[in-house]
Motif scaffolding. Structure first.
Motif, PDB file in Angstrom:
ATOM      1  N   ILE A  38       2.575 -26.130  34.237  1.00  0.00           N
ATOM      2  CA  ILE A  38       1.513 -26.981  33.959  1.00  0.00           C
ATOM      3  C   ILE A  38       1.940 -27.985  32.824  1.00  0.00           C
ATOM      4  O   ILE A  38       1.675 -29.348  33.058  1.00  0.00           O
ATOM      5  N   VAL A  39       2.341 -27.384  31.681  1.00  0.00           N
ATOM      6  CA  VAL A  39       2.410 -28.383  30.706  1.00  0.00           C
ATOM      7  C   VAL A  39       3.583 -29.516  30.877  1.00  0.00           C
ATOM      8  O   VAL A  39       3.440 -30.605  30.796  1.00  0.00           O
ATOM      9  N   LEU A  40       4.689 -29.165  31.889  1.00  0.00           N
ATOM     10  CA  LEU A  40       6.015 -30.043  32.270  1.00  0.00           C
ATOM     11  C   LEU A  40       5.388 -30.712  33.215  1.00  0.00           C
ATOM     12  O   LEU A  40       6.154 -32.096  33.275  1.00  0.00           O
ATOM     13  N   ALA A 100      -3.804 -24.951  30.493  1.00  0.00           N
ATOM     14  CA  ALA A 100      -2.488 -24.225  30.544  1.00  0.00           C
ATOM     15  C   ALA A 100      -2.893 -22.867  29.961  1.00  0.00           C
ATOM     16  O   ALA A 100      -2.255 -23.112  28.621  1.00  0.00           O
ATOM     17  N   PRO A 101      -3.197 -21.754  30.181  1.00  0.00           N
ATOM     18  CA  PRO A 101      -3.297 -20.613  29.513  1.00  0.00           C
ATOM     19  C   PRO A 101      -2.110 -20.255  28.923  1.00  0.00           C
ATOM     20  O   PRO A 101      -1.107 -20.362  29.599  1.00  0.00           O
ATOM     21  N   LEU A 102      -2.062 -19.634  27.727  1.00  0.00           N
ATOM     22  CA  LEU A 102      -0.699 -19.254  27.017  1.00  0.00           C
ATOM     23  C   LEU A 102      -0.336 -17.901  27.791  1.00  0.00           C
ATOM     24  O   LEU A 102      -1.085 -17.064  28.162  1.00  0.00           O
ATOM     25  N   SER A 117       0.938 -15.827  32.638  1.00  0.00           N
ATOM     26  CA  SER A 117       2.466 -16.050  32.323  1.00  0.00           C
ATOM     27  C   SER A 117       3.164 -17.290  31.613  1.00  0.00           C
ATOM     28  O   SER A 117       2.400 -18.229  31.952  1.00  0.00           O
ATOM     29  N   TRP A 118       4.101 -17.100  30.816  1.00  0.00           N
ATOM     30  CA  TRP A 118       4.663 -18.232  30.455  1.00  0.00           C
ATOM     31  C   TRP A 118       5.307 -18.993  31.576  1.00  0.00           C
ATOM     32  O   TRP A 118       5.323 -20.622  31.162  1.00  0.00           O
ATOM     33  N   ILE A 153      -6.343  -9.902  25.382  1.00  0.00           N
ATOM     34  CA  ILE A 153      -5.635 -10.229  26.449  1.00  0.00           C
ATOM     35  C   ILE A 153      -4.354  -9.101  26.363  1.00  0.00           C
ATOM     36  O   ILE A 153      -4.083  -8.605  27.464  1.00  0.00           O
ATOM     37  N   GLU A 154      -3.775  -8.912  25.326  1.00  0.00           N
ATOM     38  CA  GLU A 154      -2.556  -8.103  25.097  1.00  0.00           C
ATOM     39  C   GLU A 154      -3.217  -6.679  25.374  1.00  0.00           C
ATOM     40  O   GLU A 154      -2.351  -5.987  25.896  1.00  0.00           O
TER      41      GLU A 154
END
Length: 209
Positions: free
Chosen positions: A204-206, A25-27, A197-198, A138-139
């Motif tokens: 993915i996390v949920l 799950a990429p940040l 994206s968040w 990334i930023e």
């Protein structure tokens, strides 16, 4: 955060005999709006200059950048180091205290100020030796800024073809890239990079709960 991190986690868990499921799950990264008004007064923002972002500690490899700019001498582009001093890096701190021509520490800057510095720079220099994810590249890429970073599996996975990858132990190749030919970013095609994206991260996390 990545397949590279998952591989490391699984390798360590194998030592204990059981490897649990691991999701990737990429940040998420929300690009910051640059604000030149938050840049320290009197700072020279005329090109050419480069920026590096991160706590000044050994794995970030600031020592290599100091070697590069010391070797290049007074005709080198400037380097702005955005980040506070960390730990176990007394030799680098001593070199910074003595002063390296063209190199300036800028601790405590706001995110909009760093974004403004990046936006006007020849690129982000990020010779890190190890990363779990690596937010600064990334930023920077999300702002359309050229990224020159250590050749790490995590960087290649997340940034793909938008970054330039160099051996973080080879000072010569970094000297070459920094002076080639005192990089005119205006002549470069803008980067096209969409950061993770968040929303995608939490989907993915949920889904794992």
């Amino acid at each position: 955060t990545s397949a590279a991190v998952r591989a490391d986690i699984q390798r360590h868990f194998r030592d204990f005999g059981r490897v649990p499921p691991v999701a990737i799950a990429p940040l998420g990264v929300d690009p910051v709006m640059p604000d030149r008004d938050q840049v320290p007064a009197g700072l020279d923002l005329t090109p050419p200059y480069f920026v590096t972002v991160g706590t000044i500690e050994p794995r970030k490899n600031h020592a290599l950048l100091l070697d590069v700019f010391e070797a290049l001498g007074p005709n080198a582009p400037r380097l702005y180091i955005c980040g506070s001093r960390g730990w176990c890096n007394e030799d680098v701190f001593a070199r910074l205290d003595r002063g390296v021509p063209g190199v300036r520490e800028l601790p405590g800057l706001t995110d909009p100020a760093i974004a403004a510095l990046l936006q006007g720079s020849c690129g982000l220099l990020f010779p890190s030796l190890a990363e779990g994810y690596g937010l600064p590249p990334i930023e920077a890429a999300a702002l359309g800024v050229r990224v020159i970073c250590g050749d790490l599996a995590i960087a290649r996975e997340v940034l793909g073809s938008v970054a330039i990858y160099l051996d973080p132990h080879d000072r010569y190749v970094w000297e070459q890239i920094v002076t080639r030919p005192l990089v005119d970013t205006a002549a470069m095609a803008p980067l096209r990079f969409v950061p993770p994206s968040w929303d995608a991260h939490f989907k993915i996390v949920l889904s794992m709960t």
